[in-house]
Design an enzyme around this catalytic site. Structure first.
Site, PDB file in Angstrom:
ATOM      1  N   SER A   1      46.727  24.641  43.998  1.00 47.98           N
ATOM      2  CA  SER A   1      45.925  24.048  44.908  1.00 47.98           C
ATOM      3  C   SER A   1      45.150  25.203  45.675  1.00 47.98           C
ATOM      4  O   SER A   1      45.181  25.464  47.045  1.00 47.98           O
ATOM      5  CB  SER A   1      46.379  23.124  45.810  1.00 47.98           C
ATOM      6  OG  SER A   1      47.493  23.641  46.606  1.00 47.98           O
TER       7      SER A   1
ATOM      8  N   THR B   1      45.166  31.693  47.863  1.00 46.73           N
ATOM      9  CA  THR B   1      43.703  31.848  48.254  1.00 46.73           C
ATOM     10  C   THR B   1      43.732  32.021  49.776  1.00 46.73           C
ATOM     11  O   THR B   1      43.155  32.938  50.420  1.00 46.73           O
ATOM     12  CB  THR B   1      42.805  30.727  47.623  1.00 46.73           C
ATOM     13  OG1 THR B   1      42.934  30.723  46.566  1.00 46.73           O
ATOM     14  CG2 THR B   1      41.492  30.749  48.581  1.00 46.73           C
TER      15      THR B   1
ATOM     16  N   TRP C   1      45.733  33.450  51.889  1.00 49.60           N
ATOM     17  CA  TRP C   1      45.998  34.536  52.349  1.00 49.60           C
ATOM     18  C   TRP C   1      44.970  35.874  52.133  1.00 49.60           C
ATOM     19  O   TRP C   1      45.180  36.939  52.520  1.00 49.60           O
ATOM     20  CB  TRP C   1      47.280  35.253  51.437  1.00 49.60           C
ATOM     21  CG  TRP C   1      48.599  34.372  51.815  1.00 49.60           C
ATOM     22  CD1 TRP C   1      48.955  33.420  51.044  1.00 49.60           C
ATOM     23  CD2 TRP C   1      49.147  34.149  52.998  1.00 49.60           C
ATOM     24  NE1 TRP C   1      49.889  32.559  51.589  1.00 49.60           N
ATOM     25  CE2 TRP C   1      49.979  33.227  52.749  1.00 49.60           C
ATOM     26  CE3 TRP C   1      49.265  34.934  54.095  1.00 49.60           C
ATOM     27  CZ2 TRP C   1      51.167  32.678  53.833  1.00 49.60           C
ATOM     28  CZ3 TRP C   1      50.327  34.802  55.086  1.00 49.60           C
ATOM     29  CH2 TRP C   1      51.102  33.584  54.948  1.00 49.60           C
ATOM     30  N   ALA C   2      43.874  35.364  51.310  1.00 48.99           N
ATOM     31  CA  ALA C   2      42.841  36.282  50.920  1.00 48.99           C
ATOM     32  C   ALA C   2      42.256  36.834  52.134  1.00 48.99           C
ATOM     33  O   ALA C   2      41.759  36.018  53.088  1.00 48.99           O
ATOM     34  CB  ALA C   2      41.902  35.840  50.093  1.00 48.99           C
TER      35      ALA C   2
ATOM     36  N   GLY D   1      39.925  39.932  52.513  1.00 47.45           N
ATOM     37  CA  GLY D   1      38.971  40.474  52.397  1.00 47.45           C
ATOM     38  C   GLY D   1      37.570  39.801  52.270  1.00 47.45           C
ATOM     39  O   GLY D   1      36.569  39.661  52.921  1.00 47.45           O
TER      40      GLY D   1
ATOM     41  N   GLU E   1      33.964  47.030  49.961  1.00 42.89           N
ATOM     42  CA  GLU E   1      35.244  47.356  49.679  1.00 42.89           C
ATOM     43  C   GLU E   1      35.366  48.294  48.498  1.00 42.89           C
ATOM     44  O   GLU E   1      34.350  48.480  47.987  1.00 42.89           O
ATOM     45  CB  GLU E   1      36.117  46.108  49.240  1.00 42.89           C
ATOM     46  CG  GLU E   1      36.268  45.246  50.615  1.00 42.89           C
ATOM     47  CD  GLU E   1      37.120  44.074  50.145  1.00 42.89           C
ATOM     48  OE1 GLU E   1      37.546  43.810  49.075  1.00 42.89           O
ATOM     49  OE2 GLU E   1      37.276  43.314  51.120  1.00 42.89           O
TER      50      GLU E   1
ATOM     51  N   HIS F   1      48.172  46.954  45.419  1.00 45.28           N
ATOM     52  CA  HIS F   1      47.071  47.034  46.428  1.00 45.28           C
ATOM     53  C   HIS F   1      47.795  48.262  47.162  1.00 45.28           C
ATOM     54  O   HIS F   1      48.777  48.583  47.662  1.00 45.28           O
ATOM     55  CB  HIS F   1      47.309  46.109  47.466  1.00 45.28           C
ATOM     56  CG  HIS F   1      45.933  46.084  48.558  1.00 45.28           C
ATOM     57  ND1 HIS F   1      45.814  46.790  49.454  1.00 45.28           N
ATOM     58  CD2 HIS F   1      44.775  45.272  48.412  1.00 45.28           C
ATOM     59  CE1 HIS F   1      44.700  46.626  50.019  1.00 45.28           C
ATOM     60  NE2 HIS F   1      44.411  45.575  49.515  1.00 45.28           N
TER      61      HIS F   1
ATOM     62  N   ARG G   1      40.803  50.473  43.323  1.00 46.38           N
ATOM     63  CA  ARG G   1      42.266  50.282  43.708  1.00 46.38           C
ATOM     64  C   ARG G   1      43.211  50.942  42.953  1.00 46.38           C
ATOM     65  O   ARG G   1      44.280  51.557  43.554  1.00 46.38           O
ATOM     66  CB  ARG G   1      42.349  48.722  43.847  1.00 46.38           C
ATOM     67  CG  ARG G   1      43.263  48.275  44.819  1.00 46.38           C
ATOM     68  CD  ARG G   1      43.280  46.796  44.701  1.00 46.38           C
ATOM     69  NE  ARG G   1      42.450  46.258  45.853  1.00 46.38           N
ATOM     70  CZ  ARG G   1      42.055  44.824  46.210  1.00 46.38           C
ATOM     71  NH1 ARG G   1      42.661  44.191  45.380  1.00 46.38           N
ATOM     72  NH2 ARG G   1      41.192  44.612  47.152  1.00 46.38           N
TER      73      ARG G   1
ATOM     74  N   HIS H   1      50.186  42.970  43.996  1.00 48.44           N
ATOM     75  CA  HIS H   1      49.129  42.404  44.872  1.00 48.44           C
ATOM     76  C   HIS H   1      48.614  41.254  43.769  1.00 48.44           C
ATOM     77  O   HIS H   1      48.572  39.975  44.303  1.00 48.44           O
ATOM     78  CB  HIS H   1      48.012  43.360  45.433  1.00 48.44           C
ATOM     79  CG  HIS H   1      47.005  42.532  46.022  1.00 48.44           C
ATOM     80  ND1 HIS H   1      47.374  41.577  47.248  1.00 48.44           N
ATOM     81  CD2 HIS H   1      45.495  42.451  45.785  1.00 48.44           C
ATOM     82  CE1 HIS H   1      45.968  41.283  47.740  1.00 48.44           C
ATOM     83  NE2 HIS H   1      45.047  41.856  46.869  1.00 48.44           N
TER      84      HIS H   1
ATOM     85  N   GLU I   1      43.538  33.264  38.948  1.00 52.45           N
ATOM     86  CA  GLU I   1      44.433  34.110  38.663  1.00 52.45           C
ATOM     87  C   GLU I   1      45.275  33.862  37.333  1.00 52.45           C
ATOM     88  O   GLU I   1      45.789  34.748  36.804  1.00 52.45           O
ATOM     89  CB  GLU I   1      45.329  34.515  39.868  1.00 52.45           C
ATOM     90  CG  GLU I   1      45.909  35.871  39.796  1.00 52.45           C
ATOM     91  CD  GLU I   1      46.546  36.270  41.064  1.00 52.45           C
ATOM     92  OE1 GLU I   1      46.461  35.459  42.082  1.00 52.45           O
ATOM     93  OE2 GLU I   1      47.367  37.247  40.939  1.00 52.45           O
TER      94      GLU I   1
ATOM     95  N   ARG J   1      41.036  44.832  38.445  1.00 50.61           N
ATOM     96  CA  ARG J   1      40.221  43.927  39.234  1.00 50.61           C
ATOM     97  C   ARG J   1      39.393  44.583  40.315  1.00 50.61           C
ATOM     98  O   ARG J   1      40.088  45.191  40.993  1.00 50.61           O
ATOM     99  CB  ARG J   1      40.860  42.718  39.903  1.00 50.61           C
ATOM    100  CG  ARG J   1      39.979  41.603  40.402  1.00 50.61           C
ATOM    101  CD  ARG J   1      40.720  40.525  40.841  1.00 50.61           C
ATOM    102  NE  ARG J   1      41.837  41.001  41.857  1.00 50.61           N
ATOM    103  CZ  ARG J   1      41.474  41.079  43.035  1.00 50.61           C
ATOM    104  NH1 ARG J   1      40.254  40.907  43.770  1.00 50.61           N
ATOM    105  NH2 ARG J   1      42.532  40.998  44.232  1.00 50.61           N
TER     106      ARG J   1
HETATM  107  C1  SIN Z   1      41.841  42.930  50.612  1.00 49.79           C
HETATM  108  O1  SIN Z   1      41.266  42.400  51.361  1.00 49.79           O
HETATM  109  O2  SIN Z   1      41.863  44.259  50.363  1.00 49.79           O
HETATM  110  C2  SIN Z   1      42.395  42.354  49.458  1.00 49.79           C
HETATM  111  C3  SIN Z   1      41.172  41.658  48.584  1.00 49.79           C
HETATM  112  C4  SIN Z   1      41.144  41.517  47.188  1.00 49.79           C
HETATM  113  O3  SIN Z   1      42.356  41.396  46.766  1.00 49.79           O
HETATM  114  O4  SIN Z   1      40.139  41.355  46.593  1.00 49.79           O
END
Ligand code: SIN
Length: 568
Positions: A37, A68, A70-71, A73, A139, A260, A309, A370, A394, A405
C-alpha cells in the site's frame, strides 16, 4: 570477452524455494489482488476499482505504511516552461549509467505530467508557485527544475494521504496486518491467487486462507532492510521479490542498490530505518564538506553537489576510506533558519531530535542504503514472465532506472506503472471464476530462522555496501550459505517470512555483484574500477526446484521477458 553466465549451471548458495505454509481455512474469489500500500499499490487498486473490478488490497502493516510516505524530495515530471520530455529522458539515461531501457524511460517521462495532474484531481495539496502551478525544485542529476513537492519535505506523506482517502471513499476491500505468503499456481504454472495469513501483534500467523484471483499485482516495495540500516521502513524486506521468485518469475538488476549520500549519521551501530536528509536540501544550495569545512564534490563531477546520486555516494565513500572518517558534513547553514523551517520542516525536526541543528551547524552524514533499483523483471505495464503475476513500483525492475535511479523518479514511476498495469489487467480479465489452484508449490517447504537475520544483514552491509570486492562478496556468500533454517516443527511467523526474504535478496545481491566485474552506477567494485562495455547488460535470475539460482544476461535490446504474459 568475459560476459556473465548465460543459462549457467546452478550457483551456490541456494535460496528457500518454498515456505512451509499454514493450512488454508477459507477461500475467497476476487478479480484482482494488490499486495502493498505505497503509491503504486494504492493507485493500481484505485484504477481497478474505477474500472468496476473487485479488488482486494493486502498489506502486512496498516494502509499506507509503504515507503512512499517517507519520500521527502517529491515526484519528477516535466512541467516547467524551460523543460521538455527529451531532457528528462536524457537525465534519466545518464543517471542510469547505460542500463536503462530507453523505451520504458520514454513512456515514463511522457506520462509523468498526467500522473501529477491525476494526483491533483484526487485532491493532493502540492506546493504551488505564485501562479498557482506546482512549484518545481531541483535534485541531483536533473538539468532542469522538475521536482514537484508537498508540505515542503512531506511529499510522500501527501501522496499517501491522497490515495488512502480515495481508496477508502471507493470502498475498496483492504486486508491490513495480512501477509502474502505464497502464490497459488494453476495447472500451467500461472498465478491464480495467494495464500495469505493475518499477522498477530506478536508476529504469529493466524487465520490463513486462499485469496483467488485472475491477477495478483505485487507492489510490495524494495529490499533496503536486507541491510543492517536503510532509509526505507522496517517492512522493506523484499518479501514480494522473494514470493515472485518462488512463483517462477525472474528478478533483475538486484546488485543495483542505491545509496543515498546524505543519511544522518547517528553512530556506527545504528540499525533499522535511518533519517534521510533530502537531496532537495543540496538542490537549494547546501554543500558537502569535510571536517575542516572543505567542499568535497567540486572536481569530482561537473554538477558537483548535484551530481547523480551514485557519483556523490562513491565520492564520499572514497573520502571516508582515504581519511578514516566515519562521516562527512552537510552544510546547509547558508540557507538560513527561516528558509529551512519553511521548506524542510520535517528534516529540521528529525535533525534537531537527534541533537543537530542544520540551521546553525553542518550535520554529520554518510551514504546509506536507500532505494533498490533491482526487482521482479517486468515491463512498465507490470507484466512479469508469469501469467497472472504483475509487479509495479519499487518491487518491479522495468529498466526505467538502469544502474542508478534518477532522483524523484520513483514515486512517479509507481503512479505511471500503476495506471498502465490496471488498464492491462482490466482489459484482459476473463469472465468467470479464477482457475483452481493446482498446487501452492512443487518445492519442499523451508524458511530461514529469524535468529540468522542480524548476521545476514550485517554481512550485507559490510560486503555489499557502496564499494564491494570479490573477496568481500565471497565472504557474504559464505555467511549466507551458513544461515540457519527454521527448526523443524516451528510454525512459520512474520519474522521467519521476512528473514527468508532478506536471505533470498542478499543471496541474489551477492551472486549478481560477484558476477559483475566492473563498476557501473550503484555497483562499485574496488577490484574492478570503471565500466566495461561488454558488461552493458542486465543480469536476471530465476530459481530451480531446489532453490539454486540460474543467471542469464539480458541484452538491452532484447525483450525483457521471454513472452508477454497477461492475466490468468
Ligand atoms: C530525497 O529526497 O533525496 C529522496 C528522493 C528520492 O529518493 O528520489
Amino acid at each position: 570477452m568475459t560476459v556473465g553466465p548465460r543459462r549457467t549451471a546452478p550457483v551456490a548458495p541456494a535460496v528457500v524455494p518454498a515456505l512451509p505454509l499454514p493450512a488454508a481455512g477459507w477461500s475467497t474469489d476476487v478479480d484482482a489482488i494488490v499486495v502493498g500500500s505505497g503509491a503504486a499499490g494504492l493507485m493500481t487498486a484505485l484504477a481497478l476499482a474505477e474500472a468496476g473490478r473487485r479488488v482486494t488490497v493486502v498489506t502486512k502493516g496498516a494502509l499506507g505504511d509503504g515507503s512512499t510516505r517517507w519520500a521527502q524530495g517529491g515526484l519528477a515530471a516535466v512541467l516547467g516552461a524551460d523543460d521538455d520530455a527529451e531532457l528528462h529522458l536524457q537525465d534519466t539515461l545518464t543517471a542510469g549509467a547505460g542500463l536503462c531501457d530507453e523505451a520504458a524511460v520514454a513512456t515514463l517521462v511522457t506520462e509523468a505530467p498526467a500522473a501529477i495532474g491525476l494526483l491533483q484531481d484526487l485532491g493532493a495539496r502540492l506546493d504551488l508557485d505564485p501562479h498557482g502551478r506546482p512549484a518545481l525544485t531541483r535534485e541531483g542529476g536533473h538539468s532542469r527544475d522538475r521536482i514537484v513537492h508537498a508540505g515542503g519535505d512531506a511529499s510522500g506523506a501527501e501522496v499517501t494521504r491522497t490515495l488512502t482517502e480515495a481508496l477508502r471513499s471507493a470502498g475498496i476491500e483492504v486486508l491490513e496486518q495480512t501477509v502474502a505468503l505464497e502464490a497459488l499456481r494453476g495447472r500451467l504454472g500461472e498465478v491464480v491467487g495467494l495464500r495469505v495469513a493475518r499477522v498477530a501483534v506478536d508476529g504469529t500467523l493466524t487465520d490463513a486462507g486462499d485469496l483467488r484471483a485472475h491477477a495478483v499485482v505485487l507492489a510490495t516495495g524494495g529490499y533496503g532492510q536486507a541491510y543492517a540500516a536503510a532509509t526505507s521502513p522496517a517492512g522493506t524486506t523484499g518479501d514480494g521479490l522473494a514470493l515472485a521468485l518462488r512463483a517462477g518469475a525472474e528478478v533483475a538488476d538486484v546488485e543495483m542498490v542505491q545509496f543515498h549520500p546524505t543519511v544522518l549519521w547517528q553512530g556506527p551501530g545504528a540499525t533499522g530505518q535511518q533519517a534521510l536528509i533530502s537531496e532537495a536540501v543540496r538542490g537549494e544550495g547546501a554543500v558537502l564538506v569535510d571536517g575542516d569545512g572543505r567542499r568535497i564534490m567540486p572536481g569530482a563531477h561537473p554538477l558537483a553537489d548535484l551530481a547523480p546520486r551514485d557519483v556523490v555516494s562513491a565520492t564520499i565513500a572514497a573520502h571516508l576510506a582515504a581519511t578514516g572518517a566515519d562521516f562527512v558534513f552537510l552544510d546547509a547553514t547558508g540557507l538560513g533558519a527561516d528558509f529551512l523551517e519553511n521548506r524542510f520542516p520535517g528534516i529540521l525536526r528529525a535533525c534537531r531530535a537527534a541533537g543537530f541543528d542544520p540551521a546553525t551547524e553542518p550535520v554529520p552524514v554518510a551514504p546509506g542504503a536507500h532505494y533498490t533499483c533491482g526487482g521482479v523483471l517486468a515491463d512498465l505495464d507490470g507484466r512479469t514472465g508469469v501469467p497472472g503475476l504483475f509487479a509495479v513500483g519499487e518491487v518491479a525492475c522495468t529498466g526505467v532506472h538502469g544502474a542508478n535511479r534518477l532522483a524523484s523518479n520513483s514515486v512517479t514511476e509507481g503512479l505511471v506503472a500503476a495506471r498502465r498495469c490496471a488498464a492491462v489487467v482490466d482489459a484482459e480479465l476473463p469472465p468467470g471464476a479464477p482457475a483452481e489452484p493446482a498446487r501452492t508449490s512443487s518445492f519442499a517447504g523451508g524458511a530461514i530462522d529469524p535468529a540468522a537475520r542480524p548476521g545476514v544483514s550485517a554481512a550485507t552491509s559490510r560486503y555489499a555496501g557502496v564499494v564491494r570486492t570479490a573477496d568481500g562478496l565471497a565472504e557474504l556468500t559464505t555467511t549466507l550459505a551458513r544461515a540457519d533454517r527454521l527448526p523443524a516443527g516451528r510454525p512459520l511467523d512474520l519474522a521467519a517470512v521476512e528473514a527468508t526474504a532478506v536471505h533470498t535478496v542478499a543471496t541474489l545481491l551477492a551472486t549478481a555483484a560477484l558476477a559483475r566485474p566492473e563498476s557501473r552506477g550503484c555497483h562499485r567494485r574496488a577490484d574492478a574500477p570503471g565500466p566495461r562495455p561488454e558488461w552493458q547488460v542486465r543480469l536476471a535470475h530465476r530459481i530451480d526446484v531446489s532453490g539454486h539460482l540460474h543467471t542469464r544476461t539480458v541484452p538491452l535490446t532484447a525483450p525483457r521477458t521471454d513472452q508477454k504474459q497477461g492475466v490468468a
